[in-house]
Design a protein around this motif. Sequence first.
Motif, PDB file in Angstrom:
ATOM      1  N   UNK A 180       0.736  -1.114   0.151  1.00  0.00           N
ATOM      2  CA  UNK A 180       0.071   0.129  -0.107  1.00  0.00           C
ATOM      3  C   UNK A 180       1.108   1.214  -0.059  1.00  0.00           C
ATOM      4  N   UNK A 181       0.237   2.300  -0.817  1.00  0.00           N
ATOM      5  CA  UNK A 181       1.082   3.488  -0.696  1.00  0.00           C
ATOM      6  C   UNK A 181       0.116   4.522   0.027  1.00  0.00           C
ATOM      7  N   UNK A 182       0.608   4.917   0.992  1.00  0.00           N
ATOM      8  CA  UNK A 182      -0.210   6.080   1.793  1.00  0.00           C
ATOM      9  C   UNK A 182      -0.133   7.649   1.162  1.00  0.00           C
ATOM     10  N   UNK A 183      -1.155   8.206   0.895  1.00  0.00           N
ATOM     11  CA  UNK A 183      -1.360   9.312   0.052  1.00  0.00           C
ATOM     12  C   UNK A 183      -1.341  10.377   1.133  1.00  0.00           C
ATOM     13  N   UNK A 184       0.076  11.271   1.056  1.00  0.00           N
ATOM     14  CA  UNK A 184       0.344  12.077   2.290  1.00  0.00           C
ATOM     15  C   UNK A 184      -0.828  13.241   2.185  1.00  0.00           C
ATOM     16  N   UNK A 185      -1.180  13.676   0.833  1.00  0.00           N
ATOM     17  CA  UNK A 185      -2.152  14.771   0.776  1.00  0.00           C
ATOM     18  C   UNK A 185      -3.567  14.497   1.041  1.00  0.00           C
ATOM     19  N   UNK A 186      -3.776  13.315   1.143  1.00  0.00           N
ATOM     20  CA  UNK A 186      -5.236  12.859   1.653  1.00  0.00           C
ATOM     21  C   UNK A 186      -5.220  12.347   3.071  1.00  0.00           C
ATOM     22  N   UNK A 187      -4.197  12.140   3.551  1.00  0.00           N
ATOM     23  CA  UNK A 187      -4.285  11.544   4.787  1.00  0.00           C
ATOM     24  C   UNK A 187      -3.838  12.415   6.037  1.00  0.00           C
ATOM     25  N   UNK A 188      -4.701  12.353   7.076  1.00  0.00           N
ATOM     26  CA  UNK A 188      -4.338  13.720   8.040  1.00  0.00           C
ATOM     27  C   UNK A 188      -4.990  13.096   9.476  1.00  0.00           C
ATOM     28  N   UNK A 189      -4.449  13.848  10.452  1.00  0.00           N
ATOM     29  CA  UNK A 189      -4.901  13.622  11.699  1.00  0.00           C
ATOM     30  C   UNK A 189      -5.889  14.531  12.132  1.00  0.00           C
ATOM     31  N   UNK A 190      -7.111  13.807  12.667  1.00  0.00           N
ATOM     32  CA  UNK A 190      -8.294  14.563  12.857  1.00  0.00           C
ATOM     33  C   UNK A 190      -8.057  15.405  14.242  1.00  0.00           C
TER      34      UNK A 190
END
Length: 218
Positions: free
Chosen positions: A137-147
Amino acid sequence: MGAVRSVSWWVKAPVGVLLVAALLLAGAQLRGLAGMPGLGALFGEQTRDRSGPAVLESVQDLSRYQAATGNFQVVVDLENDTRYLPDALRGTRVLYVGSGSVDAYVDMGALGEKDVIVNEERTAATIRLPHAALDRPALDPDRSYAVSKQRGLLDRLGDLFSGNPNSEQAAQKLAVRHIATAAKESRLTAQAERNTTRMLEGLLRSLGFSRVTVVYGA
């Protein structure tokens, strides 16, 4: 005996202000204050990229057909408690949204002559391929974030003096693990094999073959 002189209030005041400011900085961990409107402009805050150039370490030849890509999203609720201590004093909880993709591919690197059978009239062909596999899997940093992030007092003080404050690495790793599991439970590899079959059928029919058979895992 020498006379004892009292310190005037206007001398004590700056000391008190500095003490309060220091406590506020510790409580907000500096980072929080840096995000206050106007503070960065007040001190002329700038961001400079001093990174060196990227260096090519190796080149790897690929012999696989990327046949499908699945996009996934997971909400990670990661909590770390300490026994006998309240959460307000020691403990962390991170709510993290992880978005990433997983590629499904068919490896054609080991394809040999025995895996491709063509009749004498060159009108029919049978191709044997391994089953489709999943890439990491490749995590997308532009669409991943801490709520949200919740940390006890001791954890906040530790972040203040550590070199890696507010680390999200554990949540990111857990998001990657959940995305990998979801990809295995999906029909992504089956879709990849269907797409590979259609690709080979179109290619060989353009070369004059009227019947194309693709077998997986044989």
